[in-house]
Design an enzyme around this catalytic site. Sequence first.
Site, mmCIF file in Angstrom:
data_model
loop_
_atom_site.group_PDB
_atom_site.id
_atom_site.type_symbol
_atom_site.label_atom_id
_atom_site.label_comp_id
_atom_site.label_asym_id
_atom_site.label_seq_id
_atom_site.Cartn_x
_atom_site.Cartn_y
_atom_site.Cartn_z
ATOM 1 N N PHE A 1 -4.266 4.592 14.549
ATOM 2 C CA PHE A 1 -4.397 5.595 13.493
ATOM 3 C C PHE A 1 -5.454 5.080 12.529
ATOM 4 O O PHE A 1 -5.621 3.866 12.378
ATOM 5 C CB PHE A 1 -3.064 5.780 12.749
ATOM 6 N N LYS B 1 -14.584 3.335 14.761
ATOM 7 C CA LYS B 1 -13.387 2.485 14.755
ATOM 8 C C LYS B 1 -12.697 2.472 16.113
ATOM 9 O O LYS B 1 -12.206 1.443 16.561
ATOM 10 C CB LYS B 1 -12.427 2.979 13.662
ATOM 11 N N ASN C 1 0.850 -1.193 0.000
ATOM 12 C CA ASN C 1 0.000 0.000 0.000
ATOM 13 C C ASN C 1 0.882 1.240 0.000
ATOM 14 O O ASN C 1 2.105 1.143 0.022
ATOM 15 C CB ASN C 1 -0.985 -0.028 1.183
ATOM 16 N N LYS D 1 7.360 -19.031 -8.550
ATOM 17 C CA LYS D 1 6.880 -17.890 -9.333
ATOM 18 C C LYS D 1 5.737 -18.313 -10.263
ATOM 19 O O LYS D 1 5.861 -19.301 -10.998
ATOM 20 C CB LYS D 1 8.046 -17.319 -10.153
ATOM 21 N N ILE E 1 -3.760 -6.309 14.503
ATOM 22 C CA ILE E 1 -2.765 -6.199 15.586
ATOM 23 C C ILE E 1 -3.290 -5.284 16.690
ATOM 24 O O ILE E 1 -3.208 -5.593 17.879
ATOM 25 C CB ILE E 1 -1.419 -5.676 15.037
ATOM 26 N N ASP F 1 -4.980 -5.607 5.228
ATOM 27 C CA ASP F 1 -6.091 -6.333 5.844
ATOM 28 C C ASP F 1 -6.122 -7.791 5.404
ATOM 29 O O ASP F 1 -6.618 -8.637 6.125
ATOM 30 C CB ASP F 1 -7.411 -5.654 5.486
ATOM 31 N N PRO G 1 -4.403 -10.905 10.875
ATOM 32 C CA PRO G 1 -4.761 -10.555 12.260
ATOM 33 C C PRO G 1 -4.812 -9.039 12.393
ATOM 34 O O PRO G 1 -4.026 -8.331 11.773
ATOM 35 C CB PRO G 1 -3.593 -11.126 13.084
ATOM 36 N N LYS H 1 -12.194 -1.112 17.838
ATOM 37 C CA LYS H 1 -10.848 -1.661 18.021
ATOM 38 C C LYS H 1 -10.473 -1.741 19.496
ATOM 39 O O LYS H 1 -9.507 -2.406 19.842
ATOM 40 C CB LYS H 1 -9.824 -0.776 17.312
HETATM 41 O O1 C5P Z 1 -9.150 -0.939 10.266
HETATM 42 P P1 C5P Z 1 -8.074 -0.013 9.885
HETATM 43 O O2 C5P Z 1 -6.982 -0.636 9.041
HETATM 44 O O3 C5P Z 1 -8.533 1.295 9.312
HETATM 45 O O4 C5P Z 1 -7.404 0.388 11.280
HETATM 46 C C1 C5P Z 1 -6.309 1.196 11.355
HETATM 47 C C2 C5P Z 1 -5.606 0.992 12.672
HETATM 48 O O5 C5P Z 1 -5.546 -0.381 13.010
HETATM 49 C C3 C5P Z 1 -4.171 1.448 12.602
HETATM 50 O O6 C5P Z 1 -3.777 1.845 13.904
HETATM 51 C C4 C5P Z 1 -3.451 0.184 12.176
HETATM 52 O O7 C5P Z 1 -2.074 0.215 12.515
HETATM 53 C C5 C5P Z 1 -4.224 -0.878 12.932
HETATM 54 N N1 C5P Z 1 -4.288 -2.177 12.257
HETATM 55 C C6 C5P Z 1 -3.629 -3.250 12.812
HETATM 56 N N2 C5P Z 1 -3.716 -4.492 12.217
HETATM 57 C C7 C5P Z 1 -4.454 -4.665 11.093
HETATM 58 C C8 C5P Z 1 -5.134 -3.577 10.524
HETATM 59 C C9 C5P Z 1 -5.013 -2.343 11.125
HETATM 60 O O8 C5P Z 1 -2.963 -3.098 13.833
HETATM 61 N N3 C5P Z 1 -4.516 -5.862 10.528
#
Ligand code: C5P
Length: 390
Positions: free
Chosen positions: A319, A333, A207, A284, A302, A275, A300, A337
């Site tokens: 963030f 969110k 990304n 390959k 995190i 995600d 996962p 979270k």
């Molecule tokens: O759901 P979203 O990706 O928008 O959430 C963003 C926040 O969640 C950020 O703090 C990002 O570092 C954290 N995050 C994470 N693990 C993931 C997806 C997002 O820790 N798989």
Amino acid sequence: MHGKTILLIVGGGIAAYKALDLLRELRRAGARVLPVLTEGGSRFVTPLSLSALAEAPVRTSLWTLEDEATMGHIALSRAADLILVCPATADLMARAAAGLADDLATTLLLATDTPVMMAPAMNVRMWEHAATRANAATLVARGVTIVPPEVGAMACGETGPGRLPELPALMAAVAAHFGEKKLAGRHAIVTAGPTHEAIDPVRYIANRSSGKQGFAVAGALAALGARVSLIAGPVTLATPAGVERIDVESARDMAAAVEAALPADIAVMVAAVADWRVEAAATKIKKGSGMPVLRLEENPDILAGLAQHPLRPGRLIGFAAETGDLLAKAAAKRVAKGCDWLVANDVSDGVFGSEDNHVHLLTGAGSEDWGKASKAAIARRLAMRIADDI
Ligand code: C5P
């Protein structure tokens, strides 16, 4: 800032009124403030306001016998631990760069070996003019710290860099100058950058995250004395001073590195974690055998995992990069979270890779618009906020 003396020179710009708040905040933080008001500054704020807030006499001129009898200007220039010019106008910077001593402010700046910090505020064209650029470079080369102005709408109706930074950013710059280690003894985990999810041994999904905001947060926490474990996705950025960096590739690597870095007092999850990951091919994928189908699996989360962890850090900050409907999505969110704070930014206008960001801080108490500012300034403000709260 207890026991520190700050000589506050207030220059003549519309932002001078903000120096009153700054003065009050510096005193609240324990500093003694000796105010100096330039001729131009006195058109915007009164000497009485400054001296009432400072509980000290304000100096406005080189030529008052009474002032010289109590503390001469040479002694005044040496009495401080820091000389802070706020706001620093284009004219004041030019005169200081030229070494003029045609009023009290410039005389103090010339007669001192005390560290000087300037917070410029002016019209965007004046800030961007080659003369001001050269003057700023001269001052920096001579050891002056310049707190860069922020980008935004200005009193003159134009938009661009030139706004005086908000109070917390100014306070953070002064605190950083005095090397306040409010986070000494604390451990912080910061994630930053993108993750790479392998498709096969040569290809991956990524990304647009540059890692700049996360690296700045790690540096700002370390500057306040925290022990920082920076878990970085694939980026080409220099490691900030005093930070321990752990490089990872995929979301699962990042999750494992975060787990290994626990326990921590603070975790700031700035990384743009993928995600989904791909069910990667072991060799390959070759052309010619039909269109490949990528099967995705969920990674996962995190941040959400840390929120439920038995070793959940006491301050857990996420963030969120969104495109549109920012505050509503971010508020949902934060709750979903399970983090304490969420820093939300709208990424529809090219934040990725840029030096600037525009964020909102969402706490349980509501949301705060931090305006557009450099990623470094936002990081310092966030680190200070964490330090004040912990
Ligand atoms: O759901 P979203 O990706 O928008 O959430 C963003 C926040 O969640 C950020 O703090 C990002 O570092 C954290 N995050 C994470 N693990 C993931 C997806 C997002 O820790 N798989």
